[in-house]
Design a protein around this motif. Sequence first.
Motif, PDB file in Angstrom:
ATOM      1  N   LEU A  86       0.826  -1.208   0.000  1.00  0.00           N
ATOM      2  CA  LEU A  86       0.000   0.000   0.000  1.00  0.00           C
ATOM      3  C   LEU A  86       0.861   1.259   0.000  1.00  0.00           C
ATOM      4  O   LEU A  86       0.580   2.223  -0.728  1.00  0.00           O
ATOM      5  CB  LEU A  86      -0.926  -0.006   1.216  1.00  0.00           C
ATOM      6  N   ILE A  87       1.916   1.271   0.802  1.00  0.00           N
ATOM      7  CA  ILE A  87       2.793   2.445   0.872  1.00  0.00           C
ATOM      8  C   ILE A  87       3.421   2.730  -0.483  1.00  0.00           C
ATOM      9  O   ILE A  87       3.442   3.885  -0.948  1.00  0.00           O
ATOM     10  CB  ILE A  87       3.888   2.231   1.943  1.00  0.00           C
ATOM     11  N   ASN A  88       3.944   1.705  -1.147  1.00  0.00           N
ATOM     12  CA  ASN A  88       4.622   1.928  -2.415  1.00  0.00           C
ATOM     13  C   ASN A  88       3.655   2.325  -3.517  1.00  0.00           C
ATOM     14  O   ASN A  88       3.947   3.219  -4.326  1.00  0.00           O
ATOM     15  CB  ASN A  88       5.416   0.684  -2.817  1.00  0.00           C
ATOM     16  N   ALA A  89       2.476   1.681  -3.553  1.00  0.00           N
ATOM     17  CA  ALA A  89       1.481   2.038  -4.562  1.00  0.00           C
ATOM     18  C   ALA A  89       0.979   3.464  -4.352  1.00  0.00           C
ATOM     19  O   ALA A  89       0.800   4.220  -5.322  1.00  0.00           O
ATOM     20  CB  ALA A  89       0.313   1.053  -4.519  1.00  0.00           C
ATOM     21  N   GLU A  90       0.766   3.862  -3.106  1.00  0.00           N
ATOM     22  CA  GLU A  90       0.304   5.220  -2.828  1.00  0.00           C
ATOM     23  C   GLU A  90       1.389   6.251  -3.130  1.00  0.00           C
ATOM     24  O   GLU A  90       1.093   7.383  -3.539  1.00  0.00           O
ATOM     25  CB  GLU A  90      -0.169   5.315  -1.383  1.00  0.00           C
ATOM     26  N   SER A  91       2.664   5.862  -2.975  1.00  0.00           N
ATOM     27  CA  SER A  91       3.759   6.752  -3.371  1.00  0.00           C
ATOM     28  C   SER A  91       3.715   7.004  -4.873  1.00  0.00           C
ATOM     29  O   SER A  91       3.918   8.135  -5.335  1.00  0.00           O
ATOM     30  CB  SER A  91       5.112   6.145  -2.979  1.00  0.00           C
ATOM     31  N   GLY A  92       3.442   5.943  -5.644  1.00  0.00           N
ATOM     32  CA  GLY A  92       3.312   6.105  -7.079  1.00  0.00           C
ATOM     33  C   GLY A  92       2.148   7.018  -7.441  1.00  0.00           C
ATOM     34  O   GLY A  92       2.259   7.855  -8.350  1.00  0.00           O
ATOM     35  N   LEU A  93       1.037   6.871  -6.730  1.00  0.00           N
ATOM     36  CA  LEU A  93      -0.118   7.737  -6.981  1.00  0.00           C
ATOM     37  C   LEU A  93       0.224   9.210  -6.738  1.00  0.00           C
ATOM     38  O   LEU A  93      -0.240  10.092  -7.453  1.00  0.00           O
ATOM     39  CB  LEU A  93      -1.288   7.329  -6.079  1.00  0.00           C
ATOM     40  N   ARG A  94       1.033   9.470  -5.709  1.00  0.00           N
ATOM     41  CA  ARG A  94       1.395  10.858  -5.392  1.00  0.00           C
ATOM     42  C   ARG A  94       2.408  11.432  -6.384  1.00  0.00           C
ATOM     43  O   ARG A  94       2.297  12.586  -6.801  1.00  0.00           O
ATOM     44  CB  ARG A  94       1.999  10.941  -3.983  1.00  0.00           C
ATOM     45  N   GLU A  95       3.414  10.645  -6.740  1.00  0.00           N
ATOM     46  CA  GLU A  95       4.529  11.166  -7.519  1.00  0.00           C
ATOM     47  C   GLU A  95       4.283  11.163  -9.024  1.00  0.00           C
ATOM     48  O   GLU A  95       4.872  11.968  -9.750  1.00  0.00           O
ATOM     49  CB  GLU A  95       5.796  10.347  -7.211  1.00  0.00           C
ATOM     50  N   LEU A  96       3.453  10.277  -9.496  1.00  0.00           N
ATOM     51  CA  LEU A  96       3.154  10.201 -10.927  1.00  0.00           C
ATOM     52  C   LEU A  96       1.892  11.016 -11.221  1.00  0.00           C
ATOM     53  O   LEU A  96       1.088  11.264 -10.319  1.00  0.00           O
ATOM     54  CB  LEU A  96       2.975   8.734 -11.343  1.00  0.00           C
ATOM     55  N   PRO A  97       1.691  11.416 -12.472  1.00  0.00           N
ATOM     56  CA  PRO A  97       0.571  12.337 -12.781  1.00  0.00           C
ATOM     57  C   PRO A  97      -0.796  11.667 -12.883  1.00  0.00           C
ATOM     58  O   PRO A  97      -1.520  11.805 -13.871  1.00  0.00           O
ATOM     59  CB  PRO A  97       1.004  12.951 -14.117  1.00  0.00           C
ATOM     60  N   TYR A  98      -1.157  10.915 -11.845  1.00  0.00           N
ATOM     61  CA  TYR A  98      -2.510  10.371 -11.763  1.00  0.00           C
ATOM     62  C   TYR A  98      -3.481  11.480 -11.372  1.00  0.00           C
ATOM     63  O   TYR A  98      -3.089  12.499 -10.791  1.00  0.00           O
ATOM     64  CB  TYR A  98      -2.580   9.253 -10.724  1.00  0.00           C
ATOM     65  N   CYS A  99      -4.743  11.277 -11.661  1.00  0.00           N
ATOM     66  CA  CYS A  99      -5.774  12.216 -11.227  1.00  0.00           C
ATOM     67  C   CYS A  99      -5.994  12.071  -9.717  1.00  0.00           C
ATOM     68  O   CYS A  99      -5.801  10.992  -9.153  1.00  0.00           O
ATOM     69  CB  CYS A  99      -7.089  11.952 -11.960  1.00  0.00           C
TER      70      CYS A  99
END
Length: 490
Positions: free
Chosen positions: A174-187
């Motif tokens: 969860l931590i790593n996936a949420e880091s990707g959500l924050r750092e990459l240009p997801y909505c």
Amino acid sequence: MSFNRTMALVDALTDAQISYGNLRGLELNLRQLLAEKAEDLAPARLGDAANGRVGKEAHEPLVVTIISRNKCQTIAVILASLACGVVVNPLNPELTATELDVVLAHSAPLLVIKDAEIEIPADYAALPIQAFFDALVEADEGYDFRSITGSLLIYTSGTTGKPKGVLLAAEQLLINAESGLRELPYCTGDDSRQNVTASVLPPYHTFTLVSDVFPALLSGAYCVVFPNFEMRHMALLQEQLTAYPIRSYSAVPLIFNIISRLRIDFTRSQVAFAISGAAPLANEVRTAYESTTGHVLIPCYGMTEACCFIAISPRHAIRPGSCGKPILPLRIIDDHGNQTGPNVAGEIEITGRSVIKLGYFKDAGQFSDLFDKYGWFRTGDVAYLDEDGYLFIAGRKKNMVIRGGEKVHLEDIESCLAGMSCAAVSIVSPAVPDRIVLFKTPDAPDNDEIVRRIKLALGSKHLPDEIRMIEEIPLTPTGKIVRARLAALV
């Protein structure tokens, strides 16, 4: 539309849909089945599995192994298993019988969920994966990925050595996936349901799970699941990229290069960005891809031992040759154990909440040398940080290459050819994909026999790209191969 009926996964081959309610129904069915398989299934034991506690100090973890060529169903069972609190271990369905035997013996699964035609030893309880989907129900409530308590087990090593299983707990995923959500240009916010993703990589590695599947589910969106990337699926890829509102997908540089060369048409798609990882991304490949498709290609760096992401490039400040800026604690260490300054190469060491801490699965301390006394993990990758904190990968300290996201250890090839006077070297550079060059002496068997032996024992992914003749394999006084001298000949 109620959340339980919202799409979670779509099979790009058949357009079959699996809703959040279906995932919850699959979870409940699997939970009941596991209870029947293990009468002593108790919360404490499930907790041990979720937290990676194994051996004499705790109960043995409950492992569910998945071996299937149906990628969408495989991902659905992975998600259901994570919700059940067990250890789920997806395996490559193309493993040789020898490879499969080694991994199964090491993980000791309670249950193997597989394609009917895949054969495994009779010692393991097995069920056909299709049985779960022939009677798939839609629960009244939807699947909640944020509530998972299970662990993901991924094997990364070669098979003639000791298996190296990376056990990743729910919190780490969860931590790593949420880091990707924050750092990459997801909505974000109210627009997060637009984070429709596509999966084109194998689900028995973490890259597509953490980079494509998990972000979609964390957003309440869905993931369109394509077959593992092959040239014969290119027409399907182009068709479905426009049929669904896909905003992003992840792949390796080789795939992006192919898409550019074939000039796949993205003009009618909604793809906003793509994520590159698993191998160095040449700037020429990135710029050609962006010119062809009209959207940004974001270089990243990661590894299974960190769940996935370690460094991510800022969308509007991508630096040529760099894989981005670290998103977790990272340092560069020289051969004397000292931290290097800017632009000085050394080995990457990492730590953080998404990085493994207790070693590998059931390793009994065999790989303790990969951790320092403070818990920093030695990645084996050589790199440097520039003065602005951008990470540049310079090569690999470990003697391996990565093919299709899988680590191929050169020692496995040499062990397979023991007694034949052969040695393998890896050639790695941003401009050239990982290559294996095999050197042999005049008394070694012919090339056809060498290829036959490797393929039979290890599979096609271990085959060398080139076989060269050399009068003598250079060795150190202790009998170790001097690979640098061989690499200099390539």
